[in-house]
Write an enzyme that holds these catalytic residues in place. Structure first.
Site, PDB file in Angstrom:
ATOM      1  N   HIS A  29     -15.434  -7.681  -0.817  1.00 46.80           N
ATOM      2  CA  HIS A  29     -15.563  -9.082  -1.188  1.00 46.80           C
ATOM      3  C   HIS A  29     -16.602  -9.834  -0.367  1.00 46.80           C
ATOM      4  O   HIS A  29     -16.877 -10.995  -0.639  1.00 46.80           O
ATOM      5  CB  HIS A  29     -14.200  -9.772  -1.035  1.00 46.80           C
ATOM      6  CG  HIS A  29     -13.072  -8.908  -1.475  1.00 46.80           C
ATOM      7  ND1 HIS A  29     -12.837  -8.607  -2.814  1.00 46.80           N
ATOM      8  CD2 HIS A  29     -12.144  -8.219  -0.771  1.00 46.80           C
ATOM      9  CE1 HIS A  29     -11.795  -7.791  -2.886  1.00 46.80           C
ATOM     10  NE2 HIS A  29     -11.358  -7.542  -1.664  1.00 46.80           N
ATOM     11  N   HIS A  34      -9.483   0.745  -5.383  1.00 51.22           N
ATOM     12  CA  HIS A  34      -8.552  -0.117  -4.655  1.00 51.22           C
ATOM     13  C   HIS A  34      -7.139   0.347  -4.947  1.00 51.22           C
ATOM     14  O   HIS A  34      -6.802   0.644  -6.096  1.00 51.22           O
ATOM     15  CB  HIS A  34      -8.711  -1.581  -5.072  1.00 51.22           C
ATOM     16  CG  HIS A  34     -10.079  -2.092  -4.825  1.00 51.22           C
ATOM     17  ND1 HIS A  34     -10.536  -2.400  -3.566  1.00 51.22           N
ATOM     18  CD2 HIS A  34     -11.114  -2.291  -5.667  1.00 51.22           C
ATOM     19  CE1 HIS A  34     -11.795  -2.783  -3.654  1.00 51.22           C
ATOM     20  NE2 HIS A  34     -12.175  -2.715  -4.915  1.00 51.22           N
ATOM     21  N   TYR A  64       0.798  -1.225   0.000  1.00 51.86           N
ATOM     22  CA  TYR A  64       0.000   0.000   0.000  1.00 51.86           C
ATOM     23  C   TYR A  64       0.834   1.280   0.000  1.00 51.86           C
ATOM     24  O   TYR A  64       0.277   2.366  -0.113  1.00 51.86           O
ATOM     25  CB  TYR A  64      -0.939   0.004   1.209  1.00 51.86           C
ATOM     26  CG  TYR A  64      -1.889  -1.161   1.211  1.00 51.86           C
ATOM     27  CD1 TYR A  64      -2.993  -1.185   0.369  1.00 51.86           C
ATOM     28  CD2 TYR A  64      -1.675  -2.265   2.041  1.00 51.86           C
ATOM     29  CE1 TYR A  64      -3.867  -2.257   0.353  1.00 51.86           C
ATOM     30  CE2 TYR A  64      -2.543  -3.342   2.029  1.00 51.86           C
ATOM     31  CZ  TYR A  64      -3.628  -3.338   1.189  1.00 51.86           C
ATOM     32  OH  TYR A  64      -4.483  -4.399   1.172  1.00 51.86           O
ATOM     33  N   ASP A  73     -26.002  -3.411  -1.572  1.00 52.76           N
ATOM     34  CA  ASP A  73     -27.411  -3.013  -1.617  1.00 52.76           C
ATOM     35  C   ASP A  73     -27.591  -1.537  -1.277  1.00 52.76           C
ATOM     36  O   ASP A  73     -28.465  -0.873  -1.839  1.00 52.76           O
ATOM     37  CB  ASP A  73     -28.244  -3.893  -0.685  1.00 52.76           C
ATOM     38  CG  ASP A  73     -28.390  -5.319  -1.187  1.00 52.76           C
ATOM     39  OD1 ASP A  73     -28.046  -5.600  -2.355  1.00 52.76           O
ATOM     40  OD2 ASP A  73     -28.855  -6.168  -0.393  1.00 52.76           O
ATOM     41  N   ARG A 130      -9.943 -12.219  -3.159  1.00 50.01           N
ATOM     42  CA  ARG A 130     -10.052 -10.786  -3.465  1.00 50.01           C
ATOM     43  C   ARG A 130     -10.443 -10.512  -4.915  1.00 50.01           C
ATOM     44  O   ARG A 130     -10.722  -9.380  -5.288  1.00 50.01           O
ATOM     45  CB  ARG A 130      -8.727 -10.071  -3.177  1.00 50.01           C
ATOM     46  CG  ARG A 130      -8.344 -10.066  -1.723  1.00 50.01           C
ATOM     47  CD  ARG A 130      -7.138  -9.186  -1.501  1.00 50.01           C
ATOM     48  NE  ARG A 130      -6.520  -9.447  -0.225  1.00 50.01           N
ATOM     49  CZ  ARG A 130      -6.892  -8.900   0.925  1.00 50.01           C
ATOM     50  NH1 ARG A 130      -7.895  -8.037   0.956  1.00 50.01           N
ATOM     51  NH2 ARG A 130      -6.260  -9.197   2.041  1.00 50.01           N
ATOM     52  N   ASN A 178     -13.779   2.969  -1.254  1.00 46.62           N
ATOM     53  CA  ASN A 178     -12.843   1.876  -1.065  1.00 46.62           C
ATOM     54  C   ASN A 178     -13.364   1.138   0.163  1.00 46.62           C
ATOM     55  O   ASN A 178     -13.118   1.557   1.296  1.00 46.62           O
ATOM     56  CB  ASN A 178     -11.411   2.374  -0.843  1.00 46.62           C
ATOM     57  CG  ASN A 178     -10.418   1.231  -0.708  1.00 46.62           C
ATOM     58  OD1 ASN A 178     -10.800   0.095  -0.452  1.00 46.62           O
ATOM     59  ND2 ASN A 178      -9.150   1.545  -0.860  1.00 46.62           N
TER      60      ASN A 178
END
Length: 143
Positions: A79, A99, A22, A86, A110, A73
């Site tokens: 997942h 992402h 990251y 919804d 993932r 994000n």
């Protein structure tokens, strides 16, 4: 124009969490960069982060009639959360899924996003720049 930025679980740990995946940029730095980018385009950015699924759902629902677009994000909820999917589907606001890593090149679990089917686009794999590209695309879509 008002854009809602939602970050889900563990994203508050950016800068510390798995920097090899990251990077070293914090969520606060990403939010500041995105606020500047939004302002250049005449937009306002509302930033929100939560580790709790229900809070994320509440924020999405409260965006109806208050925001023009959503950048999300959802972290690991991407997942697993039919409920967040919804919630996105329940509002009449275009959303872009973001992402920092390429989720399709990571662990098998993932590879599937429950959110992508209710979002107008997915941006993945560009670390912190994924957010910038999502904002640019969403603003172009809204104009």
């Amino acid at each position: 124009m008002k854009i809602l930025l939602i970050n889900g679980p563990n994203l508050n740990m950016l800068g510390l969490r798995e920097p090899e995946k990251y990077g070293n940029v914090t969520l606060k730095a990403i939010e500041e960069m995105l606020c500047c980018e939004a302002k250049k385009s005449g937009a306002e950015l509302d930033c929100f982060q939560s580790n709790h699924e229900g809070e994320i759902i509440d924020k999405i629902q409260s965006a109806e009639n208050n925001c023009d677009g959503i950048i999300i994000n959802a972290g690991g909820y991407t997942h697993t959360s039919v409920a967040i999917r919804d919630a996105i589907a329940s509002v009449s606001i275009p959303a872009v899924e973001v992402h920092m890593t390429n989720i399709h090149a990571r662990e098998e679990f993932r590879h599937t996003s429950l959110l992508s089917g209710v979002c107008i686009a997915q941006v993945a794999g560009f670390k912190e720049n994924s957010y910038k590209y999502a904002l640019e695309g969403l603003l172009q879509h809204l104009q």
